[in-house]
Write an enzyme that holds these catalytic residues in place. Structure first.
Site, PDB file in Angstrom:
ATOM      1  N   CYS A  79      -1.086  -5.123  -7.462  1.00 44.37           N
ATOM      2  CA  CYS A  79      -0.502  -4.051  -6.645  1.00 44.37           C
ATOM      3  C   CYS A  79       0.958  -4.374  -6.345  1.00 44.37           C
ATOM      4  O   CYS A  79       1.308  -5.511  -6.025  1.00 44.37           O
ATOM      5  CB  CYS A  79      -1.317  -3.806  -5.379  1.00 44.37           C
ATOM      6  N   GLU A  80       1.779  -3.355  -6.478  1.00 43.29           N
ATOM      7  CA  GLU A  80       3.213  -3.594  -6.344  1.00 43.29           C
ATOM      8  C   GLU A  80       3.643  -3.728  -4.882  1.00 43.29           C
ATOM      9  O   GLU A  80       4.766  -4.131  -4.614  1.00 43.29           O
ATOM     10  CB  GLU A  80       4.013  -2.494  -7.046  1.00 43.29           C
ATOM     11  N   HIS A  81       2.747  -3.399  -3.955  1.00 44.92           N
ATOM     12  CA  HIS A  81       3.120  -3.527  -2.544  1.00 44.92           C
ATOM     13  C   HIS A  81       2.976  -4.958  -2.031  1.00 44.92           C
ATOM     14  O   HIS A  81       3.725  -5.384  -1.164  1.00 44.92           O
ATOM     15  CB  HIS A  81       2.261  -2.605  -1.676  1.00 44.92           C
ATOM     16  N   HIS A  82       1.976  -5.675  -2.548  1.00 37.13           N
ATOM     17  CA  HIS A  82       1.697  -7.023  -2.030  1.00 37.13           C
ATOM     18  C   HIS A  82       1.679  -8.084  -3.119  1.00 37.13           C
ATOM     19  O   HIS A  82       1.481  -9.255  -2.834  1.00 37.13           O
ATOM     20  CB  HIS A  82       0.343  -7.038  -1.322  1.00 37.13           C
ATOM     21  N   GLN A 120      -2.760   1.852  -8.222  1.00 34.01           N
ATOM     22  CA  GLN A 120      -3.904   2.344  -8.983  1.00 34.01           C
ATOM     23  C   GLN A 120      -3.755   3.826  -9.328  1.00 34.01           C
ATOM     24  O   GLN A 120      -4.085   4.258 -10.440  1.00 34.01           O
ATOM     25  CB  GLN A 120      -5.200   2.116  -8.191  1.00 34.01           C
ATOM     26  N   HIS A 148      -9.252  -3.954  -4.296  1.00 32.42           N
ATOM     27  CA  HIS A 148      -7.881  -4.428  -4.118  1.00 32.42           C
ATOM     28  C   HIS A 148      -7.829  -5.670  -3.255  1.00 32.42           C
ATOM     29  O   HIS A 148      -8.374  -5.675  -2.143  1.00 32.42           O
ATOM     30  CB  HIS A 148      -7.034  -3.325  -3.465  1.00 32.42           C
ATOM     31  N   CYS A 150      -5.432  -6.695  -1.612  1.00 23.80           N
ATOM     32  CA  CYS A 150      -4.732  -6.448  -0.350  1.00 23.80           C
ATOM     33  C   CYS A 150      -5.620  -5.734   0.664  1.00 23.80           C
ATOM     34  O   CYS A 150      -5.323  -5.769   1.863  1.00 23.80           O
ATOM     35  CB  CYS A 150      -3.438  -5.670  -0.591  1.00 23.80           C
TER      36      CYS A 150
END
Ligand SMILES: [Zn+2]
Length: 189
Positions: A79-82, A120, A148, A150
């Site tokens: 995931c590109e956020h975490h 996703q 996920h 995260c």
């Protein structure tokens, strides 16, 4: 495109120092190198065109041209956020137009698009778009079901929860066609 291993190693050593660890202790000494190895895998799809994997299609010819469905493909992305992994199962379906492609190419498209910082939702759409533009099919349906890191390991720690996303194109956007495929996917479990 290969990742810059030296920069990853330096950055990981910096993170270890920032959390108050001794990056030189035995257990951690090889960690920056191991993380660089892992990131090389996780992000190895960057710069690769997934549609190019679909270039050697063959005419439908004698085949029926009916639905092709690959169920229960394992995949992982980050995931590109975490920058935490999300892992799960993919189901890829297409309704051929004039051409079909070797079955192994479908998971290759998924893997290429998954091996980069992702969401996703966007991954689902990008796989559908790649299949649509590479195969010019009558329809595409992509279903991803993933857990996920995260969500499962931080905050509310929802370890039992998975996220399902879907993207469809053409004739497989029709609710009846889609329900039929979802029924086939469901019967795989
Ligand atoms: Zn995340």
């Amino acid at each position: 495109m290969a990742v810059d291993r030296a920069r990853i190693e330096a950055a990981v050593a910096e993170i270890l120092a920032a959390i108050g660890e001794d990056a030189d202790r035995d257990g951690l000494r090889a960690t920056p190198r191991r993380v660089a190895d892992a990131y090389g895998e996780f992000f190895g799809g960057l710069g690769h065109d997934p549609v190019a994997l679909l270039s050697d299609t063959v005419p439908v010819g004698e085949r029926t041209g009916e639905l092709v469905l690959l169920r229960n493909l394992s995949f992982r992305s980050v995931c590109e956020h975490h920058l935490l992994p999300f892992v799960g199962t993919a189901h890829l379906a297409y309704l051929p137009g004039e051409h079909v492609v070797g079955l192994g190419r479908l998971p290759a498209v998924l893997d290429t698009l998954a091996a980069r910082p992702q969401l996703q939702e966007r991954l689902t759409e990008e796989v559908a778009d790649a299949l649509q533009s590479g195969l010019a099919p009558r329809g595409v349906l992509v279903v991803l079901d993933a857990v996920h890191g995260c969500v499962s390991t931080r905050g509310p720690r929802q370890t039992a929860s998975s996220t399902v996303t879907m993207a469809s194109r053409g004739e497989l956007s029709d609710p009846i066609a889609r329900a039929e495929i979802m029924n086939l996917i469901g019967s795989a479990a």
